[in-house]
Scaffold this motif. Structure first.
Motif, PDB file in Angstrom:
ATOM      1  N   ALA A 182       0.834  -1.208   0.000  1.00  0.00           N
ATOM      2  CA  ALA A 182       0.000   0.000   0.000  1.00  0.00           C
ATOM      3  C   ALA A 182       0.868   1.258   0.000  1.00  0.00           C
ATOM      4  N   GLY A 183       0.565   2.159  -0.934  1.00  0.00           N
ATOM      5  CA  GLY A 183       1.273   3.439  -0.986  1.00  0.00           C
ATOM      6  C   GLY A 183       2.686   3.367  -1.526  1.00  0.00           C
ATOM      7  N   GLU A 223      -8.926  -0.752 -12.524  1.00  0.00           N
ATOM      8  CA  GLU A 223      -8.658  -1.390 -11.229  1.00  0.00           C
ATOM      9  C   GLU A 223      -7.593  -0.657 -10.427  1.00  0.00           C
ATOM     10  N   ALA A 224      -7.020   0.378 -11.042  1.00  0.00           N
ATOM     11  CA  ALA A 224      -5.889   1.065 -10.402  1.00  0.00           C
ATOM     12  C   ALA A 224      -6.330   1.927  -9.221  1.00  0.00           C
ATOM     13  N   GLY A 225      -7.595   2.378  -9.231  1.00  0.00           N
ATOM     14  CA  GLY A 225      -8.048   3.252  -8.144  1.00  0.00           C
ATOM     15  C   GLY A 225      -7.168   4.486  -8.074  1.00  0.00           C
ATOM     16  N   PRO A 226      -6.731   4.864  -6.863  1.00  0.00           N
ATOM     17  CA  PRO A 226      -5.898   6.060  -6.738  1.00  0.00           C
ATOM     18  C   PRO A 226      -4.445   5.842  -7.192  1.00  0.00           C
ATOM     19  N   ALA A 227      -4.074   4.595  -7.446  1.00  0.00           N
ATOM     20  CA  ALA A 227      -2.678   4.322  -7.843  1.00  0.00           C
ATOM     21  C   ALA A 227      -2.394   4.919  -9.218  1.00  0.00           C
ATOM     22  N   LEU A 229      -2.749  -4.447  -7.770  1.00  0.00           N
ATOM     23  CA  LEU A 229      -3.418  -3.143  -7.727  1.00  0.00           C
ATOM     24  C   LEU A 229      -4.434  -3.063  -6.594  1.00  0.00           C
ATOM     25  N   ALA A 230      -5.016  -4.220  -6.232  1.00  0.00           N
ATOM     26  CA  ALA A 230      -5.977  -4.249  -5.117  1.00  0.00           C
ATOM     27  C   ALA A 230      -5.315  -3.858  -3.802  1.00  0.00           C
ATOM     28  N   GLU A 231      -3.997  -3.962  -3.745  1.00  0.00           N
ATOM     29  CA  GLU A 231      -3.253  -3.567  -2.536  1.00  0.00           C
ATOM     30  C   GLU A 231      -3.039  -2.053  -2.464  1.00  0.00           C
ATOM     31  N   GLN A 232      -3.473  -1.344  -3.505  1.00  0.00           N
ATOM     32  CA  GLN A 232      -3.384   0.123  -3.573  1.00  0.00           C
ATOM     33  C   GLN A 232      -1.969   0.689  -3.409  1.00  0.00           C
TER      34      GLN A 232
END
Length: 274
Positions: free
Chosen positions: A120-121, A168-172, A141-144
């Motif tokens: 994450a991050g 699926e990338a979200g904020p990434a 990507l689910a791990e953000q």
């Protein structure tokens, strides 16, 4: 009565799956008998049908049949759908062939649980854009992560994967580039190219690695893989190979089939030491 499971591939004699699943069965007391089947290159579908017709319960699928397994299925899990390949097959209560892909889950569990790595991050670099990488991008990507860069010799292939997983990338920040265009240091580097086993290393700048970098090769060898050897020489803080991923993806298949979660650490140690 033992229930029958197998791994299908070509070639298959080198597969560690029968050993892994036998260790799981011994540990959990599940009535599992697990073998290896070498399917003819032009006879995969027939091999699968025959296996289930004879009462087989579940199959793992390895090179070169993962895409065919995906195509053959009547139903696919969400993660298999996106991966475009399947490594796990079973029949549902209606007798329909269901495909799943446990590779990405295996990689992420090995990184997070076994190695204690936070994704994450983080700034993550994934090397390669073939089936192996496509199979793990969703769970990664689910791990953000903060940023995920897909680098490949053929940039267009990497760009294709980036656009496929954009939603699926979200904020990434999800980016694609050639090996030469990779810049800055990364927290986690995952090698999904198999060429490095032949000693053909991706031409990366040494600056991608710092003493804080975790390097993970999805391949595994008796000693360091050529890629991990290179990473160690550049001063990488932690270097891991794909043996844990292999055991974790097997454990996820075992859980899907049997509803039981085997302990993986003793199995990884057993394989590593013998």
């Amino acid at each position: 009565m033992n229930e029958l499971y197998a791994v299908v591939g070509n070639p298959i004699s080198h597969s560690k799956s029968p050993r892994i699943h036998s260790l799981f069965a011994a540990q959990t007391g599940e009535p599992v008998e697990y073998t290896a089947i070498q399917a003819p290159l032009d006879g995969f579908a027939e091999t699968v049908r025959e296996f289930f017709a004879k009462g087989g319960k579940g199959l793992n699928v390895t090179v070169p049949f993962k895409e065919q397994a995906w195509q053959l299925a009547d139903r696919r899990s969400e993660r298999a759908e996106k991966a475009g390949a399947a490594n796990t097959l079973y029949q549902d209560s209606q007798g329909r062939l269901v495909a799943d892909n446990t590779d990405g889950a295996g990689l992420v569990t090995d990184l997070k649980v076994n190695a204690g790595i936070t994704l994450a991050g983080r700034r993550v670099l994934v090397l390669g854009a073939g089936g192996a990488v496509r199979g793990v991008l969703g769970p990664l990507l689910a791990e953000q992560p903060g940023e995920l860069v897909i680098a490949n010799r053929t940039v267009a292939k990497a760009q294709g994967l980036a656009s496929l997983f954009r939603d699926e990338a979200g904020p990434a920040e999800l980016r694609a580039c050639g090996f030469g265009a990779v810049n800055g240091a990364f927290d986690v580097i995952i090698n999904g190219t198999s060429a490095s086993l032949q000693g053909d290393l991706p031409p990366l700048p040494a600056t991608v690695i710092t003493p804080a970098t975790v390097v993970y090769d999805m391949m595994y060898a008796a000693g360091d893989t050529p890629f991990n050897e290179w990473a160690r020489a550049q001063g990488a803080g932690k270097v891991l190979d794909g043996l844990g991923m292999l055991v974790q993806q097997a454990a996820e298949s075992f859980r899907i089939w049997r509803g039981v979660e085997p302990q993986t650490v003793p199995v990884i140690e057993e394989l590593r030491n013998h």
